[in-house]
Design an enzyme around this catalytic site. Structure first.
Site, PDB file in Angstrom:
ATOM      1  N   LYS A  96       0.727  -1.196   0.006  1.00 14.77           N
ATOM      2  CA  LYS A  96      -0.157  -0.069   0.210  1.00 14.77           C
ATOM      3  C   LYS A  96       0.972   1.226  -0.192  1.00 14.77           C
ATOM      4  O   LYS A  96       1.324   1.470   1.008  1.00 14.77           O
ATOM      5  CB  LYS A  96      -0.853  -0.036   1.323  1.00 14.77           C
ATOM      6  CG  LYS A  96      -1.757   1.430   1.569  1.00 14.77           C
ATOM      7  CD  LYS A  96      -2.662   1.236   2.846  1.00 14.77           C
ATOM      8  CE  LYS A  96      -3.033   2.585   2.957  1.00 14.77           C
ATOM      9  NZ  LYS A  96      -3.374   3.152   4.254  1.00 14.77           N
ATOM     10  N   ALA A 183      -9.512   5.103   5.172  1.00 16.34           N
ATOM     11  CA  ALA A 183      -9.174   6.240   6.040  1.00 16.34           C
ATOM     12  C   ALA A 183     -10.625   7.117   6.175  1.00 16.34           C
ATOM     13  O   ALA A 183     -11.485   7.298   5.488  1.00 16.34           O
ATOM     14  CB  ALA A 183      -8.129   7.052   5.566  1.00 16.34           C
ATOM     15  N   GLY A 184     -10.681   7.442   7.581  1.00 12.14           N
ATOM     16  CA  GLY A 184     -11.970   8.002   8.003  1.00 12.14           C
ATOM     17  C   GLY A 184     -13.212   7.473   8.488  1.00 12.14           C
ATOM     18  O   GLY A 184     -14.042   8.012   8.859  1.00 12.14           O
ATOM     19  N   THR A 206      -8.289   2.409  12.831  1.00 13.96           N
ATOM     20  CA  THR A 206      -8.728   3.096  14.012  1.00 13.96           C
ATOM     21  C   THR A 206     -10.197   3.005  14.460  1.00 13.96           C
ATOM     22  O   THR A 206     -10.310   2.680  15.767  1.00 13.96           O
ATOM     23  CB  THR A 206      -8.539   4.674  13.855  1.00 13.96           C
ATOM     24  OG1 THR A 206      -7.341   4.950  13.357  1.00 13.96           O
ATOM     25  CG2 THR A 206      -8.637   5.527  15.118  1.00 13.96           C
TER      26      THR A 206
END
Length: 255
Positions: A96, A183-184, A206
């Site tokens: 990645k 992401a996010g 996360t």
């Protein structure tokens, strides 16, 4: 099924391995997620030091495809060096590409990302570049020959979900390779929406690792991604301004 280069996967969930409270919870979360691709930052893991504990010691690596990322790289050259290090370990042939251009937002540097992608493709890597939701940049990365594109839903770790669903849809509509939202993502609803928009997969870290119960959240994300994909394949009804009765009015007696 999710097809990336020569590899086929049943799960459309890709899971990151950082930020977990401890290695045992990390292992449980990985198992609960059903993920087959695990990503890790090469710079945070000494893959050449067997005496240092890390998640690779706790899992059966033959069950997973490892996806190292080049987190920490600020230039294409740095990203390429990190990717080469990961490949030299013998564990990975996918990478990645992550080249950060802004320390505050952690948004990717488009110019350096393009350069790194081109360089790594020339060296025979299976390349998955992390990019913004820039539609033109996504097209350019595909033209180079990348094996998947990974547009961010919102800034890394922000939990804001998909800020610009229209751009994500544009990227998906013109894609010639798998689109993996990265992401996010903050919760299951965000992951489900990504899949309903037509994404081929979602990469999480996360949202699971920092949840109150990472193991439960991993399972929730698994189910959300499956539900979102089913919804996309089933085809949602169009949005309309006015109501449409779901019960027929024909044949009703008037009192």
């Amino acid at each position: 099924m999710l097809q990336i280069g020569p590899y086929t996967f049943q799960s459309r969930l890709l899971l990151g391995t950082g930020k977990y409270p401890n290695i045992d919870i990390q292992k449980e979360a990985v198992e609960a997620s059903g993920a087959e691709i695990l990503t890790f930052a090469v710079r945070r893991m000494n893959i050449f030091a067997p005496d240092q504990p890390n998640f690779l010691e706790k899992i059966d690596v033959t069950k997973y495809k490892l996806l190292p990322n080049t987190a920490g790289a600020k230039t294409a050259e740095e990203a390429v060096r990190i990717a080469r290090l990961a490949k030299a370990s013998g564990l990975c042939d996918m990478v990645k590409v992550e080249v950060i251009g802004c320390d505050q937002t952690l948004l990717p540097d488009p110019v350096e990302t393009l350069k790194a992608t081109e360089m790594l493709l020339e060296e025979g890597f299976i390349v998955l570049p992390y990019t913004s939701d820039d539609v033109v940049l996504a097209k350019r990365l595909q033209q180079l020959g990348c094996h998947a594109i990974m547009p961010g839903a919102s800034p890394i770790g922000s939990g804001q979900g998909i800020i610009n669903p229209l751009n994500i849809q544009f990227i998906i509509e013109q894609a010639t390779v798998p689109v993996i939202i990265d992401a996010g993502i903050g919760g299951p609803a965000d992951a489900a929406l990504a899949m309903e928009l037509g994404a081929d997969g979602v990469l999480l870290n996360t949202a699971v690792a920092s949840a109150k119960d990472p193991v439960k959240m991993a399972k929730a994300m698994k189910l959300a991604i499956e539900a979102g994909r089913l919804g996309y394949e089933a085809g949602r009804i169009p949005k309309k301004k006015y109501a449409t009765a779901s019960s027929p009015s024909e044949g009703m007696s008037i009192v």
